[in-house]
Design a protein around this motif. Structure first.
Motif, mmCIF file in Angstrom:
data_model
loop_
_atom_site.group_PDB
_atom_site.id
_atom_site.type_symbol
_atom_site.label_atom_id
_atom_site.label_comp_id
_atom_site.label_asym_id
_atom_site.label_seq_id
_atom_site.Cartn_x
_atom_site.Cartn_y
_atom_site.Cartn_z
ATOM 1 N N SER A 54 0.841 -1.205 0.000
ATOM 2 C CA SER A 54 0.000 0.000 0.000
ATOM 3 C C SER A 54 0.874 1.252 0.000
ATOM 4 O O SER A 54 0.534 2.252 -0.643
ATOM 5 N N SER A 55 2.029 1.211 0.666
ATOM 6 C CA SER A 55 2.940 2.362 0.649
ATOM 7 C C SER A 55 3.525 2.574 -0.739
ATOM 8 O O SER A 55 3.696 3.708 -1.176
ATOM 9 N N LEU A 56 3.815 1.488 -1.447
ATOM 10 C CA LEU A 56 4.333 1.608 -2.810
ATOM 11 C C LEU A 56 3.279 2.230 -3.723
ATOM 12 O O LEU A 56 3.570 3.122 -4.525
ATOM 13 N N ARG A 57 2.043 1.799 -3.563
ATOM 14 C CA ARG A 57 0.935 2.345 -4.357
ATOM 15 C C ARG A 57 0.780 3.841 -4.077
ATOM 16 O O ARG A 57 0.660 4.656 -4.989
ATOM 17 N N GLU A 58 0.807 4.202 -2.798
ATOM 18 C CA GLU A 58 0.668 5.616 -2.423
ATOM 19 C C GLU A 58 1.887 6.428 -2.849
ATOM 20 O O GLU A 58 1.751 7.591 -3.247
ATOM 21 N N LEU A 59 3.073 5.832 -2.787
ATOM 22 C CA LEU A 59 4.275 6.518 -3.244
ATOM 23 C C LEU A 59 4.154 6.842 -4.734
ATOM 24 O O LEU A 59 4.493 7.942 -5.171
ATOM 25 N N CYS A 60 3.647 5.903 -5.514
ATOM 26 C CA CYS A 60 3.474 6.144 -6.947
ATOM 27 C C CYS A 60 2.484 7.278 -7.207
ATOM 28 O O CYS A 60 2.720 8.119 -8.078
ATOM 29 N N THR A 61 1.401 7.327 -6.466
ATOM 30 C CA THR A 61 0.441 8.426 -6.607
ATOM 31 C C THR A 61 1.120 9.749 -6.289
ATOM 32 O O THR A 61 0.960 10.746 -7.009
ATOM 33 N N ASP A 85 10.553 7.302 -12.787
ATOM 34 C CA ASP A 85 10.677 6.479 -11.575
ATOM 35 C C ASP A 85 9.320 5.916 -11.177
ATOM 36 O O ASP A 85 9.207 4.742 -10.803
ATOM 37 N N CYS A 86 8.309 6.745 -11.263
ATOM 38 C CA CYS A 86 6.946 6.330 -10.924
ATOM 39 C C CYS A 86 6.496 5.188 -11.836
ATOM 40 O O CYS A 86 5.981 4.176 -11.365
ATOM 41 N N LEU A 87 6.713 5.361 -13.133
ATOM 42 C CA LEU A 87 6.299 4.348 -14.106
ATOM 43 C C LEU A 87 7.008 3.019 -13.850
ATOM 44 O O LEU A 87 6.381 1.955 -13.887
ATOM 45 N N MET A 88 8.294 3.080 -13.573
ATOM 46 C CA MET A 88 9.049 1.859 -13.294
ATOM 47 C C MET A 88 8.478 1.158 -12.051
ATOM 48 O O MET A 88 8.293 -0.065 -12.046
ATOM 49 N N ALA A 89 8.171 1.916 -11.024
ATOM 50 C CA ALA A 89 7.608 1.323 -9.809
ATOM 51 C C ALA A 89 6.221 0.747 -10.080
ATOM 52 O O ALA A 89 5.908 -0.367 -9.635
ATOM 53 N N GLN A 90 5.389 1.485 -10.803
ATOM 54 C CA GLN A 90 4.037 0.994 -11.104
ATOM 55 C C GLN A 90 4.083 -0.321 -11.868
ATOM 56 O O GLN A 90 3.295 -1.223 -11.609
ATOM 57 N N ARG A 91 5.002 -0.406 -12.819
ATOM 58 C CA ARG A 91 5.089 -1.623 -13.628
ATOM 59 C C ARG A 91 5.552 -2.826 -12.817
ATOM 60 O O ARG A 91 5.377 -3.961 -13.252
ATOM 61 N N SER A 92 6.105 -2.568 -11.638
ATOM 62 C CA SER A 92 6.564 -3.679 -10.802
ATOM 63 C C SER A 92 5.425 -4.335 -10.024
ATOM 64 O O SER A 92 5.593 -5.443 -9.530
ATOM 65 N N SER A 100 -3.824 3.615 -13.823
ATOM 66 C CA SER A 100 -2.789 4.456 -13.202
ATOM 67 C C SER A 100 -1.535 4.525 -14.069
ATOM 68 O O SER A 100 -0.880 5.570 -14.138
ATOM 69 N N ILE A 101 -1.206 3.426 -14.724
ATOM 70 C CA ILE A 101 -0.072 3.438 -15.649
ATOM 71 C C ILE A 101 -0.395 4.362 -16.821
ATOM 72 O O ILE A 101 0.462 5.130 -17.274
ATOM 73 N N GLY A 102 -1.636 4.322 -17.283
ATOM 74 C CA GLY A 102 -2.061 5.226 -18.344
ATOM 75 C C GLY A 102 -1.904 6.689 -17.946
ATOM 76 O O GLY A 102 -1.439 7.515 -18.741
ATOM 77 N N THR A 103 -2.249 7.012 -16.713
ATOM 78 C CA THR A 103 -2.119 8.392 -16.234
ATOM 79 C C THR A 103 -0.659 8.823 -16.200
ATOM 80 O O THR A 103 -0.316 9.938 -16.610
ATOM 81 N N THR A 104 0.208 7.944 -15.730
ATOM 82 C CA THR A 104 1.631 8.280 -15.679
ATOM 83 C C THR A 104 2.197 8.442 -17.088
ATOM 84 O O THR A 104 2.957 9.383 -17.350
ATOM 85 N N LEU A 105 1.818 7.561 -18.000
ATOM 86 C CA LEU A 105 2.263 7.699 -19.391
ATOM 87 C C LEU A 105 1.785 9.020 -19.983
ATOM 88 O O LEU A 105 2.515 9.691 -20.718
#
Length: 153
Positions: A54-61, A85-92, A100-105
């Motif tokens: 959940s922290s990783l998800r919130e960190l990406c946001t 960095d966000c995109l790399m983390a989201q893809r993990s 959310s990946i779409g938003t970052t892209l």
């Protein structure tokens, strides 16, 4: 925020939520420097709570918000760095067609386009379209906005 910081540990996730909401208010009022500072505090809290999923998800946001704020400020190099960095983390941890990946892209594509890297922006918008096309209805405004961006390049 003041009450929460007195009653909760400094790295409690609820403090990050309050800071993020406050950052959004500052951004809405045009105070990007304060918004960025608050989002950076949020990122620090989320990083201190890793490896929690959940922290990783919130960190990406939070990183997505930071990248967007830096882009609005014209600090495109910093925005691109954070969004990558966000995109790399989201893809993990997210499925590849997650909205959310779409938003970052999308945010990354916009920063590249603003920085005159049309080739990279086009590539990112195409990938964003693929994600959004597979995760949202065809008439969704986010799908249409990507088509408009691609048409405008």
């Amino acid at each position: 925020v003041a009450i929460a910081t007195h009653s909760l540990p400094y790295n409690h996730p609820h403090i990050a939520v309050y800071l993020s909401q406050l950052a959004s208010c500052h951004r809405s009022n045009g105070n990007l420097e304060t918004a960025i500072g608050l989002q950076e505090q949020c990122a620090a809290i989320h990083r201190s709570n890793l490896p929690s999923r959940s922290s990783l998800r919130e960190l990406c946001t939070t990183l997505n918000n930071l990248g967007f704020y830096y882009s609005q400020q014209g600090r495109l190099h910093k925005a691109i760095e954070i969004l990558e960095d966000c995109l790399m983390a989201q893809r993990s941890f997210l499925p590849q067609n997650h909205p959310s990946i779409g938003t970052t892209l999308w945010n990354l594509g916009q920063a590249c386009e603003e920085g005159d890297d049309v080739v990279k922006a086009t590539e990112l918008y195409r990938e964003c379209f693929s994600v959004r096309e597979n995760s949202l209805p065809a008439t969704h405004p986010d799908v249409i906005s990507v088509l408009w961006a691609l048409a405008g390049i």
